[in-house]
Design an enzyme around this catalytic site. Structure first.
Site, mmCIF file in Angstrom:
data_model
loop_
_atom_site.group_PDB
_atom_site.id
_atom_site.type_symbol
_atom_site.label_atom_id
_atom_site.label_comp_id
_atom_site.label_asym_id
_atom_site.label_seq_id
_atom_site.Cartn_x
_atom_site.Cartn_y
_atom_site.Cartn_z
ATOM 1 N N GLN A 27 0.806 -1.218 0.000
ATOM 2 C CA GLN A 27 0.000 0.000 0.000
ATOM 3 C C GLN A 27 0.840 1.270 0.000
ATOM 4 O O GLN A 27 1.752 1.412 0.812
ATOM 5 C CB GLN A 27 -0.889 0.011 1.250
ATOM 6 C CG GLN A 27 -1.739 1.266 1.381
ATOM 7 C CD GLN A 27 -2.878 1.068 2.372
ATOM 8 O OE1 GLN A 27 -2.679 1.093 3.581
ATOM 9 N NE2 GLN A 27 -4.060 0.824 1.859
ATOM 10 N N HIS A 31 0.452 5.088 0.894
ATOM 11 C CA HIS A 31 -0.410 6.049 1.584
ATOM 12 C C HIS A 31 -0.321 7.357 0.807
ATOM 13 O O HIS A 31 0.774 7.791 0.460
ATOM 14 C CB HIS A 31 0.066 6.236 3.026
ATOM 15 C CG HIS A 31 -0.903 6.955 3.905
ATOM 16 N ND1 HIS A 31 -1.192 8.293 3.750
ATOM 17 C CD2 HIS A 31 -1.665 6.520 4.943
ATOM 18 C CE1 HIS A 31 -2.087 8.647 4.659
ATOM 19 N NE2 HIS A 31 -2.396 7.595 5.395
ATOM 20 N N GLU A 72 -4.614 9.845 7.520
ATOM 21 C CA GLU A 72 -5.861 9.970 6.766
ATOM 22 C C GLU A 72 -6.915 10.716 7.588
ATOM 23 O O GLU A 72 -7.870 11.267 7.036
ATOM 24 C CB GLU A 72 -6.362 8.555 6.450
ATOM 25 C CG GLU A 72 -7.464 8.462 5.453
ATOM 26 C CD GLU A 72 -7.583 7.033 4.924
ATOM 27 O OE1 GLU A 72 -6.606 6.538 4.316
ATOM 28 O OE2 GLU A 72 -8.636 6.415 5.121
ATOM 29 N N ARG A 95 -7.187 4.345 -0.334
ATOM 30 C CA ARG A 95 -5.799 4.776 -0.526
ATOM 31 C C ARG A 95 -5.233 4.404 -1.887
ATOM 32 O O ARG A 95 -4.453 5.161 -2.469
ATOM 33 C CB ARG A 95 -4.915 4.178 0.573
ATOM 34 C CG ARG A 95 -5.225 4.784 1.914
ATOM 35 C CD ARG A 95 -4.464 4.113 3.028
ATOM 36 N NE ARG A 95 -4.821 4.769 4.291
ATOM 37 C CZ ARG A 95 -4.387 4.381 5.482
ATOM 38 N NH1 ARG A 95 -3.598 3.330 5.593
ATOM 39 N NH2 ARG A 95 -4.743 5.036 6.570
#
Lengths: 251, 586
Positions: free
Chosen positions: B231, B233, B246, B286
């Site tokens: 992932q 961000h 977030e 995301r």
């Protein structure tokens, strides 16, 4: 890119298996002006001398690993910006702790002391079932203890504390602030169990209120205030105890 | 080698490891638990999580909502039976954390407050200002101290798993302050060593996140699941990669390009108004937001900065009071590390490597295919995160499955199977594994530099295995990694001291990371579709007919590349459909 400046780092080195005593070693590091001292140490480690040992991890002032003396003051290396220093920076391990190796100090004493103040929620009635939901707490009740819950255990306050330097038995600022944090929490009923430790000679009464602990804290915790409030509580309890016998069985 | 006997050995003392330790101690106080960590527990990277932990605790929400958000957020690569258990258990775990003293932010009625998060239909992210991970970690660490059966081995660096007769029997670990190796003989082992973000050059992950436990399990023959899913961000600070939560967007922050335009509306996330709208614009998932940045960059609409291109995260309209109450850490980080006060100016941000969705294959009980071995937290892959984790599900995951790992490992340790055999063979097996460490200190070892190999590894992962991938870039990366693994055999450790030898640790960590990087790149090469965080420029559509399946990287012998196998995804009540965000989102 940002401007670069050559800075000389005088770093205290000590390898117990080969060195008789700590000595300074000097490294010339081309630093970006937006670097922190930790960036320079990482440059030394990667490009100049792989044998330099120090602790670090998060690089964002929250894990508490990289406490060290920078020009004689306790700092987080990841939050000490080189722009705030001249062309020579002296880096040493935290004062008041035994050196294990280079910039790494022995923290066992602190973790033992942390445990001694019982830093967990204590309930006379035991923990209620999860199904019963949360203990209600207002934002006002939260604010009473919140700042004392911000400690990252970086040890800068112990390094700055003259009393801890003189008397290793002193429980010290961070652990006493944490005890205070739980005593002030509306969910907790354990103040009496913590009293024997907090109100002991090695507890709040050992503090001479120099206040350096609060001055060096990188998280704006005020351990000095926690300790002074602890003294007031302790005094109140002393006089109350004269009026009523102490509960037995509580430890 | 000295042998330390215990019942359950837990490797890693972050959120998952501490929760597992507490669960073991509560399940059976007579079991000895060895909690082994290469750092003091409060240094673990759980500490850096900011925004919060998701759980359905409010009347306007439902378990079904949380389930649906998680499964569609993961692009249907989640195992739905496990997601269902996860959302059911989450509220109870959140309450236990509250009972243990976590200083949650509160609603006016004194209950835990929740904030909106990306990809979540209803606000359900419990938070403690913007330091939720820090408070969660310290609460668990402090609570763990009240259990006498939990014995901590702080700053013990675990080198490998001990496997005998097809079972996990313990671990070999080095006491960092002395360099001395110990064999921990255990009836059950739990790996909670976190993710491996450090295989990339630009990451929110702390220095310690080198995926050691994943690599140990992999060497022991346990497959690594879904490793191609990493992932990004969307809001990291340029230069350092420091995370801005977030929660900034949950509280109403917006993202704009060089023209001050809220560009996310061009990527099926709009319309921009009314704002804030759940599952839309800045509250999209995301993967979509990070991919939108890449497209803006291609169009020349990002902003040039000293550390690469950026966009702006604008929080000014929230006002100073709200920023100080809800996002004080973010304000400090932006002011200190990029010299921008979010109260008065927009903050430069760019996508940054944040989380490994993949990890050690395990089942709903946190059990791996190797008997006696359990895993939880970012090191593991259940999978509840599928192809893209929703923000604030991972703190909850480490609570729910840390507990399960602890309980199931405790049950295994008490079982007849757990109690039989092994003890005599452990010392011998440990001696064989110790050679990996002592070899590195050998004077005649090679000339390859640790930092040099590490930089080449991270560079090839970024160039070939980043936000967008293709067969060409992945083949370059896999070839480079094979070369680096070969050269790693001649890695040079200049420091010969036994005391706190961090260079030796870095060498071992680099070996671990090279193996994990290879598992990621080969899994990505074989997945010829685009799903969630895995986007292929040469295979742009999702392909359920061929790839609605977990990849399983199985380690090859010696320097051989991993073999990629597949395992069915468990689908119970949500059939794969199009992921829809923006105004049309359900």
């Amino acid at each position: 890119m940002t401007t670069e400046r050559m800075i000389e780092f005088e770093v205290l080195r000590y390898r117990p298996d080969t060195d008789h005593e700590p000595v300074f070693e000097t490294y010339r590091v081309p630093c970006n002006e937006d670097w922190v001292v930790l960036d320079a140490l990482n440059h030394i480690k990667d490009e100049i001398d792989g044998t330099l040992s120090y602790r670090w991890s998060c690089h964002m002032a929250v894990c508490g690993s990289c406490g060290m003396q920078v020009n004689g003051e306790p700092k987080l290396a990841c939050k000490a910006f080189v722009r705030d220093y001249g062309n020579r920076i002296r880096v040493e391990p935290l004062a008041t702790f035994p050196i294990e190796r280079d910039l790494v100090v022995d923290m066992d004493d602190f973790t033992d002391k942390l445990q001694s103040v019982k830093p967990w929620i204590i309930r006379d009635d035991g923990e209620k079932p999860a199904e019963d939901g949360e203990y209600r707490q207002s934002m006002g009740e939260l604010r009473k203890y919140r700042q004392f819950s911000m400690c990252i255990n970086c040890m800068l306050c112990y390094s700055a504390c003259p009393q801890y330097a003189l008397n290793p038995e002193f429980i010290g600022p961070a652990a006493l602030a944490l005890a205070h944090r739980y005593n002030l929490d509306s969910r907790d009923q354990g103040a009496e169990q913590r009293r024997d430790v907090v109100a002991s000679h090695a507890g709040v009464w050992d503090c001479t209120f120099v206040g350096q602990c609060s001055a060096v804290c990188p998280k704006d915790v005020d351990p000095a205030a926690a300790i002074q409030q602890g003294k007031i509580e302790s005094s109140k309890n002393f006089f109350l105890d004269l009026l009523k016998p102490k509960k037995t069985g509580a430890k | 080698m000295d042998v330390i006997k215990t019942d359950v050995a837990i490797v890693g003392a972050g959120g998952a490891g501490l929760r597992a330790a507490i669960a073991c101690a509560e399940a059976d106080p007579s079991l000895n638990v060895a909690l082994i960590s290469k750092v003091l527990p409060m240094r673990s990277h759980t500490v850096a999580a900011e925004g919060g932990a998701a759980a359905v605790i409010k009347e306007n929400d439902s378990l079904e909502n949380h389930f649906n958000d998680t499964v569609s957020g993961g692009d249907w690569l989640c195992d739905q039976d496990i997601v269902e258990l996860f959302v059911n258990e989450a509220p109870k775990e959140m309450m236990r954390l509250e009972h243990w003293g976590c200083p949650f932010s509160r609603d006016p009625d004194g209950r835990i407050a929740v904030r909106p998060f990306g990809g979540m239909k209803v606000e359900r992210t419990c938070y403690a200002a913007d330091k939720t991970g820090f408070h969660l970690l310290h609460t668990l660490f402090q609570t763990s101290m009240k259990f006498p059966s939990v014995k901590r081995y702080d700053e013990f660096f675990t080198v490998d798993l001990i496997v005998e007769d097809g079972r996990a029997r313990g671990v070999v670990a080095m006491e960092i302050r002395t360099g001395k190796l110990f064999a921990f003989a255990a009836k059950a082992v739990i790996i909670c060593t976190g993710g491996a973000g450090r295989v990339f050059p630009f990451t929110t992950n702390g220095a310690i996140k080198t995926g050691d436990g994943m690599a140990m399990a992999y060497r022991a023959g346990v497959p690594l699941k879904d490793m191609e899913f990493v992932q990004y961000h969307p809001t990291g600070l340029p230069g350092t990669g420091i995370l801005l939560t977030e929660g900034c967007r949950g509280e109403g922050g917006i993202m704009v390009n060089k023209d001050g335009y809220r560009y996310l509306q061009d990527y099926n996330l709009g319309p921009p108004d009314p704002w804030p709208r759940k599952k839309a614009m800045e509250l999209g998932p995301r993967d979509r937001l990070s991919q939108a940045f890449w497209h803006e960059q291609q169009k020349g609409r990002t902003i040039k900065g000293p550390y690469g291109d950026v966009v702006h995260l604008d929080l000014r309209h929230l006002g100073e009071e709200k920023i100080n109450e809800r996002l004080p850490f973010v304000r400090m980080l932006a002011k200190s590390y990029v010299g921008v006060d979010p109260v008065t100016d927009p903050v430069p941000v760019r996508p940054v490597i944040h989380y490994t969705m993949g990890g050690i294959d395990c089942d709903i009980d946190a059990a791996t295919p190797l008997p006696g071995l359990y895993t939880a937290g970012e090191a593991s892959c259940l999978s509840i995160n599928g192809a893209n984790r929703l923000g604030s599900n991972s703190l909850t995951e480490l609570l729910v499955f840390g507990r399960r790992a602890g309980e199931h490992a405790a049950a295994f340790a008490r079982s007849t199977e757990g109690r039989t055999g092994g003890e005599k063979s452990v010392a011998g097996a440990a001696d064989a594994l110790a050679g990996r460490v002592t070899d590195l200190l050998d004077e005649r070892h090679g000339t390859e530099s640790i930092a040099g190999l590490r930089k080449e590894m991270t560079a090839t992962m970024e160039s070939g295995c980043g936000i967008y991938r293709s067969e060409d870039t992945l083949k370059e990366t896999t070839a480079k990694l094979a070369e680096l693994r070969e050269r790693y055999q001649r890695v040079h450790v200049t420091d010969k001291s036994r005391v706190f030898n961090t260079e030796l640790m870095h060498a071992i960590e680099l070996g671990n990371m090279l193996e994990l990087a290879e598992a990621m790149a080969h899994s990505a090469l074989e997945r010829k579709e685009s799903r969630g965080a895995h986007q292929r420029l040469d295979h742009t559509a999702r392909d359920d007919a061929n790839y609605l399946t977990h990849s399983m990287a199985v380690r090859g012998d010696g320097l051989e590349a991993p073999r990629i196998e597949y395992k069915d995804v468990v689908i119970t009540k949500s059939q794969p459909a199009e992921r829809v965000y923006g105004g049309e989102a359900k």
